[in-house]
Design a protein around this motif. Sequence first.
Motif, short mmCIF file in Angstrom:
data_model
loop_
_atom_site.label_atom_id
_atom_site.label_comp_id
_atom_site.label_asym_id
_atom_site.label_seq_id
_atom_site.Cartn_x
_atom_site.Cartn_y
_atom_site.Cartn_z
N GLU A 119 0.91 -0.05 7.00
CA GLU A 119 0.80 0.50 5.64
C GLU A 119 -0.65 0.39 5.16
O GLU A 119 -1.16 1.30 4.51
N THR A 120 -1.29 -0.75 5.46
CA THR A 120 -2.67 -0.96 5.02
C THR A 120 -3.59 0.09 5.63
O THR A 120 -4.35 0.76 4.92
N ILE A 162 -7.35 -2.52 -3.13
CA ILE A 162 -6.58 -3.57 -2.49
C ILE A 162 -7.33 -4.88 -2.66
O ILE A 162 -8.48 -4.99 -2.21
N VAL A 218 -11.40 -1.94 -0.81
CA VAL A 218 -10.77 -3.20 -0.41
C VAL A 218 -11.71 -4.35 -0.74
O VAL A 218 -12.88 -4.35 -0.33
N THR A 250 -10.58 -6.34 7.82
CA THR A 250 -11.51 -5.55 7.00
C THR A 250 -12.61 -4.94 7.87
O THR A 250 -13.14 -3.88 7.56
N PRO A 252 0.81 -1.23 0.00
CA PRO A 252 0.00 0.00 0.00
C PRO A 252 0.84 1.28 0.00
O PRO A 252 0.39 2.31 -0.49
N GLN A 262 -2.65 -8.66 -2.28
CA GLN A 262 -1.92 -9.06 -1.08
C GLN A 262 -2.59 -10.22 -0.37
O GLN A 262 -3.81 -10.36 -0.41
N CYS A 311 -5.35 3.32 3.58
CA CYS A 311 -6.81 3.39 3.54
C CYS A 311 -7.30 4.66 4.24
O CYS A 311 -8.21 5.34 3.77
N THR A 323 0.34 -4.24 8.42
CA THR A 323 -0.85 -3.63 9.02
C THR A 323 -0.80 -2.11 8.97
O THR A 323 -1.78 -1.45 8.61
N PHE A 377 -7.42 -8.52 -1.46
CA PHE A 377 -6.91 -9.13 -0.23
C PHE A 377 -7.33 -10.59 -0.19
O PHE A 377 -8.50 -10.91 -0.02
N THR A 392 -3.18 -3.08 -5.37
CA THR A 392 -2.27 -4.04 -4.76
C THR A 392 -2.99 -5.38 -4.70
O THR A 392 -4.22 -5.44 -4.70
N LEU A 422 -0.79 -8.40 4.31
CA LEU A 422 -1.66 -7.25 4.56
C LEU A 422 -1.98 -7.05 6.03
O LEU A 422 -2.03 -5.92 6.51
#
Lengths: 359, 258, 178
Positions: B113-114, B126, B216, B170, B82, B101, B118, B111, B128, B99, B106
């Motif tokens: 960066e995610t 993303i 996401v 999520t 991310p 991932q 967002c 964590t 996932f 991305t 992720l």
Amino acid sequence: MSEEVKLMKGNEAIAHAAIRCGCDGYFGYPITPQSEVMETLMEVEPWKTTGMVVLQAESEVSSINMVYGGAATGKKVMTSSSSPGVSLMQEGISYLAGAELPALIVNVMRGGPGLGTIQPSQSDYFQTTKGGGHGDYRLIALAPASVQEMADFVGLAFDLAFKYRNPAIILADGVIGQMMEKVVLPDFKPRRTDEEVEKQCPWAATGRKMSRKNNIITSLELKPEVMEQNNLRFQAKYKQIEENEVRYEEILCDDAEYLLVAFGCSARICQKACEIARAEGIKLGLLRPITLWPFPTKAIAGYANKVKAMLSVELNAGQMVEDVRLAVNGKVPVEHYGRLGGIVFTPDEIVNAVKTKLM
Amino acid sequence: MALEDIIKPENLVYKKPDIMNDNPMHYCPGCSHGVVHKLVAEVIEEMGLVEDTIGVTPVGCAVFAYNYIDIDWEEAAHGRAPALATAIKRLRPNKLVFTYQGDGDLAAIGTAETIHACNRGESIAIIFINNGIYGMTGGQMAPTTIEGMKTATCPYGRDYKLNGYPLKITNQLKDLDGIRYVTRQSVQTAAAVRKAKKAIRKAFENCMDGKGGASVVEVVSTCSSGWKLSPEKANKWMEENMFPEYPLGDLIDKDANK
Amino acid sequence: MKEEIIIAGFGGQGVLSMGKILAYSGLMQGKEVTWMPAYGPEQRGGTANVTVILSDEKISSPILNSYDTAIILNQQSLDKFEKSVKPGGTLIYDPYGITTEPTRTDINIHKINAMDACIEMNAAKSFNMILLGGFLKIRPIVELENVLKGLKKTLPERHHHLIPMNEAALKKGMEIIK
């Protein structure tokens, strides 16, 4: 060159020079003593004029990976930090080197190890010149000794980074970052258009044109035979850089009987030490490596036939002295003088060290 | 009828997307990655964005996604996709940047960066893949591994007391102000595949309309090798054990009532 | 010409900004200048100091062992820097808060009651300008006109209306230094 002479901190000069040399993106995280770089950029708001992106990331890990992302698209991108932050970035720097991406990292060094201090230091010499991250790679390392060089080296570092598709680092220190001096900023150079970027960087991930194969930016290669070839290609490139890009300055060296070797702020302090020593009749000279890698090995080797002894003066426990000794190869004594943990030596201390260690 | 009479353009009822190349995939039989790869490729092609897409691959099984879909790619360090995508999108705002991932990438090492990408509302998508296990390194516990599930690093089953709880990341992402769309899908049936494709299309469209906000698409997936089950049994195990923990459907869609 | 100056006192007394204005004044006068602060948490409450060098020649080290002039604003700084003034050099200090007077006889010592003066002028923020005025009276290394130009450079435009007050403070300092 634009005419106006300005007075500013080294950190501010980095920011202004970045905007003026057509930098596309800066990604950073605050840390003393370099926070003025991002503070200046945020105050100037270059996205309103040149379109340069400036973003405060959530960590140094993230900012170097933003640099890695931006560099993959052929854009001129940079980050800046200080020692502990640059330690966090080492993974990303290794990836940049492994994927052969041009980028600029600025390290305004402070005393370590660990959280250490916020005062000036040069103890990241090994980290910068001997790897830092994993794998056999090199960074083109420029060591500014004035605010003017802080400004000038931004453009130079980007030029070298793109010329060799390799990350470059400006290894400064708390003195050069925090002090104010006169500076003439480089002329404005517009950012490259997307078309110009694609022409200059046909390897970049810019969106696959159907006229070409898709571009994949990666440092991964699971076949060791291929990975060895990749490494050999890197080594050939590094050799070329070593042949072409060594930079150094000689000060009062012509008749020198004793030679100081120092970079960055230490070189400035050594220059004063030379003045003091010469007033006392000691023929002291100074060789200042401007590129720490590639190191001015040949120049120093040349002085091994001329001077009686050398002193490597560094704000660390003895790092560059190893490279000086390798260059001298035992021909004359090479000693080290340093202060640690954020203490900066005075010119007198260096003169005394010359007298006690070399004479 | 001879074979040559059948293989004609006018008789074509289905083909793989042009940007899916012929490289044999390294994924195990029954793995969900292959299906999701195809959906990503189809959506890119259908949106006419082949020349305008930059994908970011993770560390994990999908590291080699770039070997199968012929678009421009960058391969990220573990968890950092991310951050890469943030810079790429900001420097190339007209491109589709996504991305791809896995759960370890992720929801464990990446964590920060995610969440921050967002939360900044980056116009990125993303994808996932959540199969509750580290596939590439040989089936170790993931942040999403469910209670009692056996892996190489929790061989007696995940125990909350020892390993903490499965991270339903999520569920957290949906509450971030920078989020525009979070959905949880699967690809074990034809119907599920169609729904997953719609979700991917929506996420990609969100990236391109200039309104901002991160999207996401979580795909609850199987890992038959890591789970040590046949593909068929893996699907069944997923439905019975993963779905109660990770129920399918949209978690948030900020465009839904507009 | 070369003048190596240390300005030292408490954080918040305007030590760094006084140095900055002096450096800018030097710039306006066409001198080479360096301004090197002891940076860090010291700026916020502890002792603060800045080394300013003005020179006709290019300046080598921004960090020094000894100074032509020390401008001292508290006891800690006096204890630390009195010994660092070069023989024949200048020490300027504000006696406010000083309990042990300087003792050296090989340097020129000047007292300036800047704290009292700025209270009298009802201009607490001009404290450091009074000191700078005093310094320039003793060591006229830059012209007043260039100091005012330097002030303009360091002050944001919205504060330019404060320049006349600062000019008055500079002149006050020139008057009262002993």
